[in-house]
Write an enzyme that holds these catalytic residues in place. Structure first.
Site, short mmCIF file in Angstrom:
data_model
loop_
_atom_site.label_atom_id
_atom_site.label_comp_id
_atom_site.label_asym_id
_atom_site.label_seq_id
_atom_site.Cartn_x
_atom_site.Cartn_y
_atom_site.Cartn_z
N SER A 435 0.82 -1.21 0.00
CA SER A 435 0.00 0.00 0.00
C SER A 435 0.86 1.26 0.00
CB SER A 435 -0.92 -0.01 1.21
OG SER A 435 -0.19 -0.13 2.39
N HIS A 697 5.42 2.29 11.21
CA HIS A 697 4.40 2.64 12.18
C HIS A 697 4.69 3.98 12.85
CE1 HIS A 697 4.26 -1.74 11.73
NE2 HIS A 697 2.96 -1.50 11.68
N1 GLN Z 1 0.05 -5.50 1.41
C1 GLN Z 1 -0.46 -4.93 2.61
C2 GLN Z 1 -0.11 -3.44 2.68
O1 GLN Z 1 0.91 -3.08 2.21
C3 GLN Z 1 0.10 -5.61 3.83
C4 GLN Z 1 -0.47 -5.06 5.09
C5 GLN Z 1 -0.06 -5.81 6.33
O2 GLN Z 1 0.87 -6.57 6.34
N2 GLN Z 1 -0.74 -5.61 7.42
O3 GLN Z 1 -0.83 -2.65 3.20
#
Ligand code: GLN
Ligand code: ZN
Length: 763
Positions: A435, A697
Site C-alpha cells: 500500500s 508505524h
Molecule cells: N500488502 C499490505 C499493505 O501493504 C500488507 C499489510 C499488512 O501486512 N498488514 O498494506
C-alpha cells in the site's frame, strides 16, 4: 437456583457512540463532563438491557474509556514516571498513557491473548510500588446501584496483570507486593456494598511453571480467603485441564470458577470432578463470546445437565464463554444481510436472550424444553441443513487434494535460477510491501462512490490516476519491483471477502480493536469460492504503466480466516483450505496475465497460534499447509513473496522455512536486525528475505546512514544474494511527504551498499 451471568459487555454502544464521543473529546470539541455523560448513558443502557433480559449477575467496571488493562494500571498506581503523578480523575493524563502526549510516548499496545482486541501493556519497574485507587470500580458499581441494578464488579486479576506487563524480567516476582493493593480495592467495593467480585485471570490458562502457579495460589488464598467480597474467578480463551490446575483451584476459597466451554469443552468433566466436593459454583461458558453464531441449545444443555447431575443447579451459572466485548452489539436490524443467514447470527444483545432461555430450559421437563426450544432448534437445524453453506464443487475440490498439491513443482534453487533468468534483478533488490498513502482524497472518493455521488467510471478513473501516481513515483526513485499501491482496497481482508462466495457483511457489526478504533470483521458463513478474478484487472492496468515487474498483491488464507468471524460448524482448518483454493485461483489468473511476482500476505499467521503450547504444532502445520496450497501451482519462474509484519520467529523458524516462499519480508528495524539471528542460525532460512529497514508505524523519517547501517547488519547475518531491501510494512498510514523522504533514504542506502564490498555473512 441456577443463575445467568455476563462477564463483560461491548462498550462502544449500539452505534459506536463512545467512539464518536472520544474522538470529539480528543479533538477538543467536548469537555470531560460531556464525555463522561455519554459514557454514563451507555452504561445505563447496557445495564438495563441485561436486566430486562433477566441476567442475574450483571457486570460493572468492565466499561472503559479506553482499555481495561489501562484502567487496571491506573487503579493500581502503576503509572510510568514520564506521565508524572496524576490524580485518579486526571483524564488528560489517562489518555496520555494510551495515546502519548508531547514528550511522553504512550504505553505499548499489543493483542489481548488470541483476540483482535489490543490492550495497553503495563510498564513496571523492579522497585515498582502499587497504590490502590479503586474509584473506577467503586464509581461504576455505585452508579449501577443508583440506577437500581446490583452488579458484580469486574477487575483484571493480579496474575494476568503481571503476566502481561513489561519492564521487569520476571513480573510475577512482584505479585506479593501487588496483592495488598487488590485487597484494598476489594475492600472498597465491599464497603460500597458489593457482595461478589469477578476477577478475570485469562492468563491462568497459559503455560506456567509450577512455581508461578504456587504464587497464584498464595495470591488467591489472600484475596478470597479473608472475609472480603466473594470472589468469582474467571478464565477464558483456553482450558484449565493441564497438570493438577483444576484440583488446585478447587481448594481455593473462591465462590465461583468460570470455564470457557466453547473453546475447551473437554475440561468440563475434570472440573466437575474437582469441584464436586467443594461448595463453590461452576460458571459454564456455554455461549460463544468470540463468535457470532446462534447457540445450539441441545449441545449447551447436554453439558449443563452433565454438570447439574454432579453439582445441582444451585451451584451452576450459565454465561458466555468470555466477555461479550469481542462480538458486535446487536444482530437484529442487520437488514442488509440475507435473512436466511441473519437468522443464524447472535451478537451481544442476542446472547443475553440465549442465556435466559438456557436458564429456563435447564430446570424444565423434556416436554417443557420442547416448547421452549422450538425456535432455537429450528434455526440451528436450518443452518445445519442449508444448501447455502454447502457447495458441492468446493467439496469435490477439497476432497480431491493430495500431498502433491501442497508444494511447488521445483525446489528453491531451481526456482531461483528460473526467476533470475526471466527477470534479472540487481543485488539487494528494492521493493515496497503493497500500500501507498491512503490519502484524504482516496477516502473521500471511496465515500462518494459508496454514496452514489461518483459513478463507477468516475471512481475507476480516479483509482487509475492514483495508481499512475504511485507507479511513476516508484520509477522515479528507482525501485526494482513495483506495486500498484492498493488504493482500491479499504481493508486487506474485506476487499477479498466481498468478492468471494461464502461471506456476508454486516452494516453495524463493529468490534472494538483498541481505544476508539473498531473493526467490522467479515462473516464467513459458508463454503468459499471465487466466482471471478478479484485483482487481475487492476494489476494489468498497473503493469501496463511500467516495464519494471509489478507485484500482484493478495491476502493469504490464514489472514482472511483470522480476521473474520468464521463458521463454527466445521474445523477452521477446513475453512482455511477452501479459502486457500479460492486465492490459488487468483494466483493462477495473475500468473496467466503475466505477473512475474505475486505477494501473498500472511500478516496474521502468528497471531493464530493457540495460547497453549500443546496445541500449537497442529495449528502451524495446517496454517503453513494452507499457504503452500495457495501458491503451489505457480510456475517455477513466478516469484512468490509473502509478508508478515512481526519479528518473533524464534519459536517457529522451521515452519517459516516450510512456507517455502521465494521472498519473505518481515519486520526487523525495531530490533536492529537482531531478528535475523533466527534466520541465520541453525535452522537458517534458505530462501530470499527482506528484513524491513525502517518502521512504517512511526512518523519518524529514517536517514540513509541509519538504513545503511541496518543493511550492513543484515549482511553480517544473511548473504547479500539472498537479501531484499524494503520497509517494514505497507505505507498506507503514512503521508506522502514521509514516504517520499523515507524511501529516498532507503534507495540511497541500498545504492551505497551495492557499491560497497559485500560483508561476509556469519563473520
Ligand atoms: N500488502 C499490505 C499493505 O501493504 C500488507 C499489510 C499488512 O501486512 N498488514 O498494506
Ligand atoms: Zn505488514
Amino acid at each position: 437456583m441456577i443463575r445467568t451471568a455476563v462477564l463483560g459487555f461491548p462498550r462502544m454502544g449500539p452505534n459506536r457512540e463512545l467512539k464518536l464521543a472520544l474522538e470529539r473529546h480528543w479533538a477538543g470539541e467536548s469537555s470531560p463532563d460531556e464525555l463522561h455523560a455519554v459514557a454514563r448513558e451507555l452504561r445505563a443502557a447496557a445495564w438495563s438491557r441485561m436486566r430486562e433480559a433477566g441476567i442475574d449477575s450483571i457486570p460493572s467496571g468492565d466499561f472503559s474509556l479506553y482499555d481495561q488493562m489501562l484502567d487496571t494500571a491506573w487503579g493500581l498506581g502503576a503509572i510510568p514516571e514520564r506521565f508524572g503523578r496524576p490524580e485518579v480523575d486526571d483524564l488528560p493524563a489517562y489518555f496520555a498513557m494510551a495515546r502519548g502526549a508531547d514528550e511522553a510516548r504512550p504505553l505499548e499496545m499489543t493483542k489481548w491473548f488470541d483476540t483482535n482486541y489490543h490492550y495497553l501493556v503495563p510498564e513496571l519497574r523492579p522497585d515498582q510500588a502499587f497504590e490502590a485507587r479503586p474509584s473506577h470500580w467503586v464509581e461504576q458499581f455505585e452508579e449501577a446501584m443508583a440506577a437500581g441494578v446490583p452488579t458484580r464488579p469486574v477487575i483484571v486479576g493480579p496474575f494476568t496483570f503481571l503476566s502481561l506487563a513489561k519492564g521487569v524480567d520476571r513480573p510475577l516476582d512482584l505479585l506479593d507486593r501487588l496483592v495488598p493493593a487488590y485487597r484494598e480495592i476489594l475492600d472498597a467495593l465491599a464497603a460500597a456494598g458489593a457482595d461478589e467480585v469477578q476477577i478475570d485471570e485469562p492468563a491462568l490458562a497459559l503455560d506456567h511453571p509450577a512455581a508461578d502457579l504456587d504464587r497464584f495460589e498464595r495470591a488467591f488464598l489472600d484475596l478470597a480467603g479473608n472475609g472480603g467480597p466473594k470472589v468469582a474467578l474467571a478464565t477464558y480463551f483456553a482450558g484449565l485441564d493441564q497438570g493438577t490446575l483444576l484440583e488446585r483451584l478447587a481448594r481455593l476459597p473462591i465462590h465461583e470458577l468460570h470455564l470457557d466451554l466453547v473453546r475447551a469443552p473437554e475440561q468440563l468433566e475434570r472440573a466437575v470432578d474437582a469441584f464436586a466436593g467443594t461448595g463453590a459454583r461452576l460458571s459454564l461458558g456455554l455461549v460463544d463470546g468470540r463468535n457470532v453464531w446462534i447457540t445450539d441449545p441441545d449441545l449447551a444443555l447436554d453439558r449443563l445437565d452433565f454438570a447439574a447431575r454432579a453439582l445441582g443447579h444451585e451451584r451452576l451459572t450459565i454465561a458466555p464463554s468470555c466477555s461479550l466485548l469481542h462480538v458486535p452489539h446487536q444482530a437484529a436490524g442487520e437488514d442488509g444481510i440475507d435473512p436466511a443467514v441473519r437468522r443464524w447470527l447472535a451478537f451481544a444483545v442476542e446472547r443475553l436472550d440465549e442465556l435466559a432461555l438456557l436458564a429456563r430450559a435447564a430446570t424444565a421437563s423434556p416436554a417443557e424444553r420442547d416448547g421452549l426450544l422450538g425456535l432455537a432448534r429450528e434455526r440451528v437445524g436450518s443452518r445445519r441443513k442449508s444448501s447455502r453453506t454447502w457447495d458441492p464443487e468446493v467439496r469435490a475440490r477439497t476432497a480431491g487434494l493430495e500431498a502433491e498439491h501442497y508444494g511447488r513443482s521445483q525446489d528453491y534453487p531451481a526456482r531461483r535460477a528460473a526467476q533470475r533468468a526471466r527477470q534479472p534483478l540487481p543485488d539487494l533488490p528494492t521493493t515496497t510491501i503493497g500500500s501507498y498513502p491512503q490519502t484524504a482524497e482516496i477516502r473521500a472518493a471511496r465515500r462518494r462512490f459508496r454514496e452514489g455521488e461518483l459513478d463507477r467510471a468516475g471512481y475507476d478513473r480516479f483509482l487509475e490516476g492514483e495508481i499512475r501516481r504511485v507507479v511513476e513515483f516508484q520509477e522515479e526513485i528507482g525501485l526494482d519491483v513495483l506495486v500498484h499501491g492498493e488504493p482500491e482496497r479499504n481493508d486487506m481482508v474485506e476487499y477479498f471477502g466481498q468478492q468471494l462466495e461464502g461471506f456476508v457483511f454486516s452494516a453495524n457489526g463493529w468490534v472494538q480493536s483498541y481505544g476508539s478504533r473498531c473493526v467490522k470483521p467479515p462473516i464467513l458463513f459458508g463454503d468459499v469460492s471465487r466466482p471471478a478474478p478479484m485483482t487481475v484487472e487492476w494489476w494489468r492496468r498497473a503493469q501496463a504503466m511500467t516495464a519494471k515487474p509489478m507485484k500482484g498483491m493478495l491476502t493469504g488464507p490464514v489472514t482472511i480466516l483470522q480476521w473474520s468471524f468464521v463458521r463454527d460448524d466445521q474445523p477452521r482448518r477446513d475453512t482455511c483450505t477452501q479459502i486457500a483454493l479460492a486465492i490459488q485461483d487468483e494466483v493462477l489468473d495473475l500468473e496467466r496475465a503475466g505477473a512475474f511476482a505475486i505477494q501473498v500476505d500472511e500478516a496474521a499467521l502468528r497471531e493464530g497460534l493457540p495460547l497453549q503450547r500443546r496445541h500449537r504444532d497442529e495449528y502451524v502445520r495446517w496454517a503453513v499447509d494452507c499457504f503452500r496450497l495457495t501458491v503451489a501451482p505457480a510456475a517455477p519462474d513466478t516469484q512468490i513473496h509473502t509478508h508478515m509484519c512481526y519479528s518473533e520467529f524464534n519459536d517457529m523458524m522451521e515452519h517459516i522455512v516450510r512456507l517455502d516462499a521465494d521472498v519473505l519480508s518481515i519486520e526487523a528495524s525495531r530490533s536492529d536486525m537482531e531478528v535475523l539471528d533466527a534466520f541465520a542460525g541453525e535452522l537458517s532460512y534458505p530462501n530470499e528475505i527482506g528484513p524491513g529497514v525502517y518502521d512504517i508505524h512511526s512518523p519518524r523519517v529514517p536517514s540513509a546512514d541509519e538504513i545503511e547501517r541496518l543493511l550492513a547488519a543484515a549482511e553480517d547475518r544473511i548473504a547479500r544474494e539472498r537479501l531484499w531491501v524494503n520497509p517494514d510494512c505497507g505505507l498506507k498510514t503514512r503521508s506522502w511527504e514521509e514516504v517520499r523522504s523515507a524511501l529516498a533514504a532507503m534507495m540511497e542506502a541500498a545504492n551505497r551498499r551495492r557499491a560497497a564490498a559485500p560483508a561476509v555473512a556469519g563473520s
